[in-house]
Design a protein around this motif. Structure first.
Motif, PDB file in Angstrom:
ATOM      1  N   ARG A  23      59.158 -21.396  16.855  1.00 57.29           N
ATOM      2  CA  ARG A  23      59.101 -22.193  18.088  1.00 57.29           C
ATOM      3  C   ARG A  23      58.889 -23.676  17.790  1.00 57.29           C
ATOM      4  O   ARG A  23      59.376 -24.536  18.532  1.00 57.29           O
ATOM      5  CB  ARG A  23      57.993 -21.657  18.996  1.00 57.29           C
ATOM      6  N   ILE A  24      58.140 -23.953  16.763  1.00 55.33           N
ATOM      7  CA  ILE A  24      57.982 -25.338  16.304  1.00 55.33           C
ATOM      8  C   ILE A  24      58.020 -25.339  14.779  1.00 55.33           C
ATOM      9  O   ILE A  24      57.674 -24.357  14.137  1.00 55.33           O
ATOM     10  CB  ILE A  24      56.661 -25.991  16.795  1.00 55.33           C
ATOM     11  N   LYS A  25      58.435 -26.464  14.203  1.00 59.72           N
ATOM     12  CA  LYS A  25      58.458 -26.611  12.740  1.00 59.72           C
ATOM     13  C   LYS A  25      57.308 -27.485  12.248  1.00 59.72           C
ATOM     14  O   LYS A  25      56.940 -27.442  11.080  1.00 59.72           O
ATOM     15  CB  LYS A  25      59.780 -27.235  12.282  1.00 59.72           C
ATOM     16  N   ASN A  26      56.766 -28.313  13.147  1.00 61.78           N
ATOM     17  CA  ASN A  26      55.607 -29.140  12.793  1.00 61.78           C
ATOM     18  C   ASN A  26      54.874 -29.539  14.069  1.00 61.78           C
ATOM     19  O   ASN A  26      55.366 -29.322  15.186  1.00 61.78           O
ATOM     20  CB  ASN A  26      56.033 -30.388  11.995  1.00 61.78           C
ATOM     21  N   ARG A  27      53.693 -30.099  13.895  1.00 61.41           N
ATOM     22  CA  ARG A  27      52.828 -30.409  15.035  1.00 61.41           C
ATOM     23  C   ARG A  27      53.446 -31.423  15.984  1.00 61.41           C
ATOM     24  O   ARG A  27      53.166 -31.424  17.188  1.00 61.41           O
ATOM     25  CB  ARG A  27      51.464 -30.901  14.534  1.00 61.41           C
ATOM     26  N   HIS A  28      54.300 -32.291  15.478  1.00 60.92           N
ATOM     27  CA  HIS A  28      54.927 -33.299  16.331  1.00 60.92           C
ATOM     28  C   HIS A  28      55.846 -32.675  17.380  1.00 60.92           C
ATOM     29  O   HIS A  28      56.184 -33.327  18.377  1.00 60.92           O
ATOM     30  CB  HIS A  28      55.719 -34.297  15.477  1.00 60.92           C
ATOM     31  N   GLU A  29      56.266 -31.434  17.146  1.00 59.19           N
ATOM     32  CA  GLU A  29      57.161 -30.771  18.096  1.00 59.19           C
ATOM     33  C   GLU A  29      56.387 -30.067  19.215  1.00 59.19           C
ATOM     34  O   GLU A  29      57.008 -29.529  20.138  1.00 59.19           O
ATOM     35  CB  GLU A  29      58.050 -29.760  17.369  1.00 59.19           C
ATOM     36  N   MET A  30      55.065 -30.080  19.144  1.00 61.36           N
ATOM     37  CA  MET A  30      54.279 -29.468  20.205  1.00 61.36           C
ATOM     38  C   MET A  30      54.436 -30.249  21.508  1.00 61.36           C
ATOM     39  O   MET A  30      54.620 -31.470  21.486  1.00 61.36           O
ATOM     40  CB  MET A  30      52.792 -29.410  19.798  1.00 61.36           C
ATOM     41  N   ALA A  31      54.364 -29.537  22.609  1.00 60.26           N
ATOM     42  CA  ALA A  31      54.575 -30.154  23.923  1.00 60.26           C
ATOM     43  C   ALA A  31      53.412 -31.056  24.333  1.00 60.26           C
ATOM     44  O   ALA A  31      53.531 -31.814  25.301  1.00 60.26           O
ATOM     45  CB  ALA A  31      54.803 -29.080  24.980  1.00 60.26           C
ATOM     46  N   ILE A  32      52.291 -30.965  23.644  1.00 58.37           N
ATOM     47  CA  ILE A  32      51.136 -31.825  23.944  1.00 58.37           C
ATOM     48  C   ILE A  32      50.633 -32.468  22.655  1.00 58.37           C
ATOM     49  O   ILE A  32      51.038 -32.091  21.551  1.00 58.37           O
ATOM     50  CB  ILE A  32      50.000 -31.014  24.617  1.00 58.37           C
ATOM     51  N   ASN A  33      49.733 -33.428  22.814  1.00 63.77           N
ATOM     52  CA  ASN A  33      49.147 -34.076  21.641  1.00 63.77           C
ATOM     53  C   ASN A  33      47.667 -34.342  21.883  1.00 63.77           C
ATOM     54  O   ASN A  33      47.102 -33.949  22.915  1.00 63.77           O
ATOM     55  CB  ASN A  33      49.893 -35.373  21.312  1.00 63.77           C
ATOM     56  N   GLY A  34      47.048 -35.045  20.966  1.00 62.66           N
ATOM     57  CA  GLY A  34      45.616 -35.314  21.063  1.00 62.66           C
ATOM     58  C   GLY A  34      45.241 -36.122  22.297  1.00 62.66           C
ATOM     59  O   GLY A  34      44.163 -35.924  22.881  1.00 62.66           O
ATOM     60  N   GLN A  35      46.101 -37.013  22.721  1.00 61.52           N
ATOM     61  CA  GLN A  35      45.825 -37.813  23.917  1.00 61.52           C
ATOM     62  C   GLN A  35      45.738 -36.937  25.154  1.00 61.52           C
ATOM     63  O   GLN A  35      44.883 -37.157  26.034  1.00 61.52           O
ATOM     64  CB  GLN A  35      46.908 -38.876  24.097  1.00 61.52           C
ATOM     65  N   ASP A  36      46.597 -35.924  25.223  1.00 60.19           N
ATOM     66  CA  ASP A  36      46.530 -34.987  26.352  1.00 60.19           C
ATOM     67  C   ASP A  36      45.183 -34.273  26.388  1.00 60.19           C
ATOM     68  O   ASP A  36      44.578 -34.116  27.457  1.00 60.19           O
ATOM     69  CB  ASP A  36      47.659 -33.956  26.256  1.00 60.19           C
ATOM     70  N   LEU A  37      44.703 -33.858  25.232  1.00 62.38           N
ATOM     71  CA  LEU A  37      43.406 -33.174  25.173  1.00 62.38           C
ATOM     72  C   LEU A  37      42.293 -34.100  25.652  1.00 62.38           C
ATOM     73  O   LEU A  37      41.395 -33.687  26.393  1.00 62.38           O
ATOM     74  CB  LEU A  37      43.123 -32.694  23.747  1.00 62.38           C
ATOM     75  N   MET A  38      42.342 -35.350  25.248  1.00 60.29           N
ATOM     76  CA  MET A  38      41.309 -36.303  25.681  1.00 60.29           C
ATOM     77  C   MET A  38      41.383 -36.539  27.189  1.00 60.29           C
ATOM     78  O   MET A  38      40.361 -36.709  27.847  1.00 60.29           O
ATOM     79  CB  MET A  38      41.459 -37.624  24.907  1.00 60.29           C
ATOM     80  N   VAL A  49      34.386 -36.184  27.487  1.00 55.67           N
ATOM     81  CA  VAL A  49      33.943 -35.846  26.126  1.00 55.67           C
ATOM     82  C   VAL A  49      34.453 -36.899  25.148  1.00 55.67           C
ATOM     83  O   VAL A  49      35.605 -37.330  25.224  1.00 55.67           O
ATOM     84  CB  VAL A  49      34.465 -34.453  25.715  1.00 55.67           C
ATOM     85  N   LYS A  50      33.578 -37.314  24.256  1.00 56.02           N
ATOM     86  CA  LYS A  50      33.968 -38.294  23.244  1.00 56.02           C
ATOM     87  C   LYS A  50      34.982 -37.685  22.275  1.00 56.02           C
ATOM     88  O   LYS A  50      34.944 -36.485  21.997  1.00 56.02           O
ATOM     89  CB  LYS A  50      32.746 -38.769  22.456  1.00 56.02           C
ATOM     90  N   ARG A  51      35.857 -38.538  21.766  1.00 56.81           N
ATOM     91  CA  ARG A  51      36.810 -38.055  20.763  1.00 56.81           C
ATOM     92  C   ARG A  51      36.039 -37.639  19.512  1.00 56.81           C
ATOM     93  O   ARG A  51      34.964 -38.162  19.226  1.00 56.81           O
ATOM     94  CB  ARG A  51      37.851 -39.119  20.434  1.00 56.81           C
ATOM     95  N   GLY A  52      36.600 -36.689  18.761  1.00 59.36           N
ATOM     96  CA  GLY A  52      35.940 -36.210  17.557  1.00 59.36           C
ATOM     97  C   GLY A  52      36.735 -35.100  16.893  1.00 59.36           C
ATOM     98  O   GLY A  52      37.921 -34.876  17.195  1.00 59.36           O
ATOM     99  N   LYS A  53      36.060 -34.360  16.023  1.00 57.43           N
ATOM    100  CA  LYS A  53      36.710 -33.308  15.254  1.00 57.43           C
ATOM    101  C   LYS A  53      37.304 -32.220  16.152  1.00 57.43           C
ATOM    102  O   LYS A  53      38.280 -31.547  15.796  1.00 57.43           O
ATOM    103  CB  LYS A  53      35.707 -32.697  14.284  1.00 57.43           C
ATOM    104  N   TRP A  54      36.744 -32.060  17.336  1.00 53.95           N
ATOM    105  CA  TRP A  54      37.196 -31.003  18.238  1.00 53.95           C
ATOM    106  C   TRP A  54      38.672 -31.137  18.602  1.00 53.95           C
ATOM    107  O   TRP A  54      39.359 -30.138  18.850  1.00 53.95           O
ATOM    108  CB  TRP A  54      36.348 -30.999  19.512  1.00 53.95           C
ATOM    109  N   ILE A  55      39.185 -32.370  18.607  1.00 53.62           N
ATOM    110  CA  ILE A  55      40.595 -32.581  18.966  1.00 53.62           C
ATOM    111  C   ILE A  55      41.502 -31.894  17.941  1.00 53.62           C
ATOM    112  O   ILE A  55      42.419 -31.150  18.295  1.00 53.62           O
ATOM    113  CB  ILE A  55      40.916 -34.082  19.052  1.00 53.62           C
ATOM    114  N   GLY A  56      41.212 -32.138  16.668  1.00 56.68           N
ATOM    115  CA  GLY A  56      41.999 -31.493  15.616  1.00 56.68           C
ATOM    116  C   GLY A  56      41.860 -29.981  15.640  1.00 56.68           C
ATOM    117  O   GLY A  56      42.838 -29.252  15.425  1.00 56.68           O
TER     118      GLY A  56
END
Length: 401
Positions: free
Chosen positions: A338-353, A359-366
């Motif tokens: 379905r994806i070959k790498n993380r960049h192909e995901m429909a969302i990214n770290g900014q979406d999570l934030m 919640v403050k940014r941190g290790k939880w995003i990764g």
């Protein structure tokens, strides 16, 4: 008349001829041409001095001026043109004490390592072969120019280079050369480890690895190599393998060597042979994927983690486990991920934030991204923004600290 790629050097030959000089193709290009093999870099030897070469040609680079080598550039193609030379005593087992330019091609050929590399050819394809190199090519044997002891004493790396030609050409070595290596292998310890590493990498990048390893065993030269000199069991394990294809890069070789005995870390191999960080990183990645394969099998996530190194991972699996695997089906599975790498995901770290704006940014995003990535690849989750958002918002929000 010779064919391509030699004909690309025709302007260089004609220019030297018109200025009263002679010149010949020399070295590995001539050897491979006579063997009907693909030809790499083309080297040219001439009785013109470096200064005369620079005067004759418009575009030159003095890449090894003190040893007579000038890079000549014609129509965007570069050729190393070197003045005929003889050499003095090798006091440091690599560099001659002096270089003397000569006018005779046979004198130049007499300083070379092996007879199969001491053949010259002119633009018409006429051969100069004072040491029987063509006969040795026909007999598929590697023999030194002159006494083997003298050639190896000048530069001990030639011992390993000769064994590399066994892997490259599927040739045998002369009895004299084998005996000389047996008697002089300890001289290899005087050679810089970077040069040794380069030869070993080349040896494993050729087709007939097993024959070369057998020769290393017969001569005992492996006992003068870093790590193998006091970890003989690793070399014995190497001997037991049937290598049916080359190692395409050194990172793959280091990963394989580590997996033969995991008590010897990747970093130990890297440090012992003074290899690059890039090679270390490639080896670490391959071992990480292979160990995941060991724990969970050839899952989609293993294919995903392998990414562009999938071919290398499959080689490790083939060598170390010998499973019956339909390689084509593995590649088809990879292509349908379905994806070959993380960049192909429909969302990214900014979406999570944005979804956890308090919640403050941190290790939880990764950590969250890794969980999402894992579920998508395992086909437990569609790569759809809305579906991902619905799932993530069910998760416990990370602590704000």
């Amino acid at each position: 008349m010779v064919n391509k790629p030699f004909t690309q050097a025709k302007p260089i030959f004609e220019n030297l001829y018109s200025n009263g000089f002679e010149c010949y193709f020399v070295g590995g290009a001539v050897r491979d041409y006579l063997l009907n093999q693909s030809i790499g870099d083309i080297d040219i030897a001439t009785n013109a001095t470096p200064e005369e070469i620079q005067r004759i040609f418009q575009k030159t680079v003095p890449v090894g001026f003190e040893h007579g080598t000038v890079l000549v550039i014609e129509d965007g193609v570069s050729f190393e043109v070197t003045t005929y030379r003889t050499e003095g005593e090798y006091k440091d087992y690599r560099h001659p004490s002096y270089v003397e330019f000569v006018k005779n091609i046979q004198e130049d050929l007499s300083r070379r390592d092996f007879t199969i590399n001491a053949i010259a050819m002119d633009l018409m394809g006429r051969i100069i072969d004072p040491f029987g190199g063509q006969e040795d090519l026909q007999n598929r044997i590697i023999r030194t120019v002159g006494k083997a002891e003298d050639r190896f004493n000048e530069d001990p790396l030639r011992m390993l280079r000769g064994i590399r030609f066994v892997s490259q050409l599927n040739f045998s070595m002369s009895h004299e050369a084998i005996q000389a290596i047996q008697n002089q292998r300890q001289l290899l310890e005087k050679i810089s480890v970077e040069r040794i590493a380069d030869e070993i990498s080349k040896l494993f990048s050729k087709q007939h690895i097993q024959f070369a390893l057998d020769m290393m065993n017969e001569t005992g030269i492996y006992k003068s190599l870093p790590i193998l000199n006091d970890q003989e069991h690793v070399f014995m394990k190497l001997l037991s393998y049937d290598f049916d294809s080359p190692f395409e890069h050194t990172g793959l070789l280091v990963a394989f060597l580590h997996l033969l005995d995991r008590r010897i870390s990747i970093q130990q191999w890297i440090k012992a042979y003074k290899l690059s960080n890039d090679i270390r990183n490639k080896a670490n990645h391959l071992v990480e994927v292979y160990e995941r394969y060991e724990s969970e099998g050839l899952t989609n996530y293993v294919l995903y983690k392998a990414d562009c190194a999938l071919k290398d991972v499959m080689k490790l699996i083939h060598l170390l486990d010998e499973p019956v695997v339909d390689i084509q089906s593995v590649y088809e599975r990879y292509e349908h991920l379905r994806i070959k790498n993380r960049h192909e995901m429909a969302i990214n770290g900014q979406d999570l934030m944005n979804w956890f704006s308090n919640v403050k940014r941190g290790k939880w995003i990764g950590d969250f991204l890794e969980q999402i990535e894992y579920r998508i690849v395992k086909e437990e989750l569609e790569n759809d923004r809305n579906e991902i958002e619905r799932l993530v918002k069910q998760w416990k929000a990370p602590e704000n600290n």
